[in-house]
Write an enzyme that holds these catalytic residues in place. Sequence first.
Site, PDB file in Angstrom:
ATOM      1  N   GLY A  88      34.748 -45.682   2.522  1.00  0.00           N
ATOM      2  CA  GLY A  88      35.118 -47.098   2.414  1.00  0.00           C
ATOM      3  C   GLY A  88      36.622 -47.256   2.553  1.00  0.00           C
ATOM      4  O   GLY A  88      37.176 -47.224   3.657  1.00  0.00           O
ATOM      5  N   GLY A  89      37.307 -47.398   1.424  1.00  0.00           N
ATOM      6  CA  GLY A  89      38.748 -47.667   1.408  1.00  0.00           C
ATOM      7  C   GLY A  89      39.568 -46.771   2.321  1.00  0.00           C
ATOM      8  O   GLY A  89      40.449 -47.256   3.048  1.00  0.00           O
ATOM      9  N   HIS A 107      23.509 -51.341   0.204  1.00  0.00           N
ATOM     10  CA  HIS A 107      24.786 -50.945  -0.390  1.00  0.00           C
ATOM     11  C   HIS A 107      24.891 -51.587  -1.772  1.00  0.00           C
ATOM     12  O   HIS A 107      24.420 -52.712  -1.981  1.00  0.00           O
ATOM     13  CB  HIS A 107      25.946 -51.404   0.501  1.00  0.00           C
ATOM     14  CG  HIS A 107      27.256 -50.849   0.060  1.00  0.00           C
ATOM     15  ND1 HIS A 107      27.949 -51.369  -1.014  1.00  0.00           N
ATOM     16  CD2 HIS A 107      27.979 -49.784   0.500  1.00  0.00           C
ATOM     17  CE1 HIS A 107      29.043 -50.656  -1.200  1.00  0.00           C
ATOM     18  NE2 HIS A 107      29.082 -49.686  -0.297  1.00  0.00           N
ATOM     19  N   SER A 120      34.832 -43.016  -3.007  1.00  0.00           N
ATOM     20  CA  SER A 120      36.195 -42.489  -3.115  1.00  0.00           C
ATOM     21  C   SER A 120      36.454 -41.238  -2.278  1.00  0.00           C
ATOM     22  O   SER A 120      37.255 -40.377  -2.675  1.00  0.00           O
ATOM     23  CB  SER A 120      36.542 -42.204  -4.586  1.00  0.00           C
ATOM     24  OG  SER A 120      36.612 -43.408  -5.305  1.00  0.00           O
ATOM     25  N   GLU A 146      25.684 -42.824  -3.296  1.00  0.00           N
ATOM     26  CA  GLU A 146      26.960 -43.452  -3.635  1.00  0.00           C
ATOM     27  C   GLU A 146      26.946 -43.858  -5.109  1.00  0.00           C
ATOM     28  O   GLU A 146      26.510 -44.988  -5.431  1.00  0.00           O
ATOM     29  CB  GLU A 146      27.176 -44.712  -2.788  1.00  0.00           C
ATOM     30  CG  GLU A 146      27.284 -44.451  -1.309  1.00  0.00           C
ATOM     31  CD  GLU A 146      28.121 -45.527  -0.627  1.00  0.00           C
ATOM     32  OE1 GLU A 146      29.145 -45.180  -0.038  1.00  0.00           O
ATOM     33  OE2 GLU A 146      27.770 -46.709  -0.718  1.00  0.00           O
ATOM     34  N   ASN A 149      32.870 -47.417   6.581  1.00  0.00           N
ATOM     35  CA  ASN A 149      32.383 -48.730   6.155  1.00  0.00           C
ATOM     36  C   ASN A 149      33.593 -49.632   5.886  1.00  0.00           C
ATOM     37  O   ASN A 149      34.223 -49.543   4.842  1.00  0.00           O
ATOM     38  CB  ASN A 149      31.529 -48.557   4.885  1.00  0.00           C
ATOM     39  CG  ASN A 149      31.020 -49.879   4.352  1.00  0.00           C
ATOM     40  OD1 ASN A 149      31.106 -50.908   5.025  1.00  0.00           O
ATOM     41  ND2 ASN A 149      30.475 -49.858   3.138  1.00  0.00           N
ATOM     42  N   TRP A 150      33.870 -50.481   6.854  1.00  0.00           N
ATOM     43  CA  TRP A 150      35.067 -51.340   6.739  1.00  0.00           C
ATOM     44  C   TRP A 150      34.852 -52.506   5.775  1.00  0.00           C
ATOM     45  O   TRP A 150      35.789 -53.236   5.467  1.00  0.00           O
ATOM     46  CB  TRP A 150      35.457 -51.892   8.118  1.00  0.00           C
ATOM     47  CG  TRP A 150      36.127 -50.898   9.014  1.00  0.00           C
ATOM     48  CD1 TRP A 150      36.507 -49.617   8.697  1.00  0.00           C
ATOM     49  CD2 TRP A 150      36.523 -51.105  10.381  1.00  0.00           C
ATOM     50  NE1 TRP A 150      37.096 -49.021   9.782  1.00  0.00           N
ATOM     51  CE2 TRP A 150      37.119 -49.925  10.832  1.00  0.00           C
ATOM     52  CE3 TRP A 150      36.405 -52.175  11.270  1.00  0.00           C
ATOM     53  CZ2 TRP A 150      37.616 -49.766  12.127  1.00  0.00           C
ATOM     54  CZ3 TRP A 150      36.894 -52.037  12.564  1.00  0.00           C
ATOM     55  CH2 TRP A 150      37.495 -50.845  12.982  1.00  0.00           C
ATOM     56  N   LYS A 151      33.592 -52.727   5.386  1.00  0.00           N
ATOM     57  CA  LYS A 151      33.254 -53.874   4.516  1.00  0.00           C
ATOM     58  C   LYS A 151      33.822 -55.167   5.136  1.00  0.00           C
ATOM     59  O   LYS A 151      33.778 -55.322   6.361  1.00  0.00           O
ATOM     60  CB  LYS A 151      33.756 -53.615   3.092  1.00  0.00           C
ATOM     61  CG  LYS A 151      33.254 -52.264   2.554  1.00  0.00           C
ATOM     62  CD  LYS A 151      33.509 -52.040   1.098  1.00  0.00           C
ATOM     63  CE  LYS A 151      33.013 -50.662   0.704  1.00  0.00           C
ATOM     64  NZ  LYS A 151      33.142 -50.373  -0.714  1.00  0.00           N
ATOM     65  N   GLY A 170      35.420 -46.875  -4.926  1.00  0.00           N
ATOM     66  CA  GLY A 170      36.717 -47.540  -5.075  1.00  0.00           C
ATOM     67  C   GLY A 170      37.490 -47.185  -6.338  1.00  0.00           C
ATOM     68  O   GLY A 170      38.481 -47.840  -6.666  1.00  0.00           O
ATOM     69  N   GLU A 216      27.132 -53.053  -3.272  1.00  0.00           N
ATOM     70  CA  GLU A 216      27.744 -54.389  -3.306  1.00  0.00           C
ATOM     71  C   GLU A 216      26.720 -55.466  -2.945  1.00  0.00           C
ATOM     72  O   GLU A 216      26.717 -56.546  -3.523  1.00  0.00           O
ATOM     73  CB  GLU A 216      28.975 -54.429  -2.374  1.00  0.00           C
ATOM     74  CG  GLU A 216      30.150 -53.675  -2.994  1.00  0.00           C
ATOM     75  CD  GLU A 216      31.050 -52.964  -2.002  1.00  0.00           C
ATOM     76  OE1 GLU A 216      31.018 -53.279  -0.794  1.00  0.00           O
ATOM     77  OE2 GLU A 216      31.793 -52.066  -2.447  1.00  0.00           O
TER      78      GLU A 216
HETATM   79  P1  PGA Z   1      35.053 -46.219  -1.203  1.00  0.00           P
HETATM   80  O1  PGA Z   1      33.731 -47.020  -0.775  1.00  0.00           O
HETATM   81  O2  PGA Z   1      35.203 -45.071  -0.244  1.00  0.00           O
HETATM   82  O3  PGA Z   1      36.150 -47.237  -1.097  1.00  0.00           O
HETATM   83  O4  PGA Z   1      34.842 -45.738  -2.602  1.00  0.00           O
HETATM   84  C1  PGA Z   1      32.578 -46.356  -0.328  1.00  0.00           C
HETATM   85  C2  PGA Z   1      31.476 -47.336  -0.055  1.00  0.00           C
HETATM   86  O5  PGA Z   1      31.372 -48.350  -0.781  1.00  0.00           O
HETATM   87  O6  PGA Z   1      30.704 -47.178   0.909  1.00  0.00           O
END
Ligand code: PGA
Length: 249
Positions: free
Chosen positions: A222-223, A91, A201, A159, A6-8, A165, A93
Amino acid sequence: MLIAANWKMNLDKYSIMSYIKQLETCNFSNDIKLCIFPPVIYINFLYELIKNTPILIGGQNCHYQPFGAFTGEVSAISLKEFDCKYVILGHSERRTYNKETNQNIKKCAESGIKAKLKPIICVGENINIRENGTAKNFIKKQIVESLPEKFDELTIAYEPIWSIGTGKIPEKAEINEMHKYIKEIVSSKTNKNINVIYGGSVNETNIKDILSAGNVDGVLVGGSSLKIKEFLAIYSSAVMYLKYIKVKD
Ligand code: PGA
């Protein structure tokens, strides 16, 4: 197994090009589906780069209507037209910044399914809910209210918000317990099996622990999916883990 990147709202044309050049060199496993979720504007650009590879593309979101006066939104039909296979929905966010509700997520999942996309519905508790011991009830409500009426293939991403993050992840036993619980909720409602993937994470150090926690059908990264070296390390750990369990069986 699904490994989702997930590159966001990150990366640009140049960095995507050099990322894919390096990713192409990895030894793809038939047992792993590797799907990248780029910012929507780069879907077609990415599609041109990966069309002769086993890499898949997905959308980070879709609208619940197929078309209409919804400025700034993206239709599931448009995602499908550009060869997206999956769509992430709900998600945390988007739940926070775009005020998405379970009811809205259910409608988006149904619109995704209609367009032949595979939904990945995200659920997860915040730190207060975890600490007051009501995480299971909270997750159950999220699932029951957002579950599409009909589906063939569904993935739920567990999640925990406090893990996204932050570098913090649940204990292995906690991951197993929650994933098992999520599978039980869905099978009691629909008689169907689903895939449950873990997100929050995920990195090259903890990937093996997460995959071996039990009831884990993949990860949403994500990150750590933004840096190709780190993402390749996650991918090859997953390949090694699958080889190990094959030998063990
Ligand atoms: P993260 O994000 O790996 O940076 O914790 C995961 C996500 O939000 O899908």
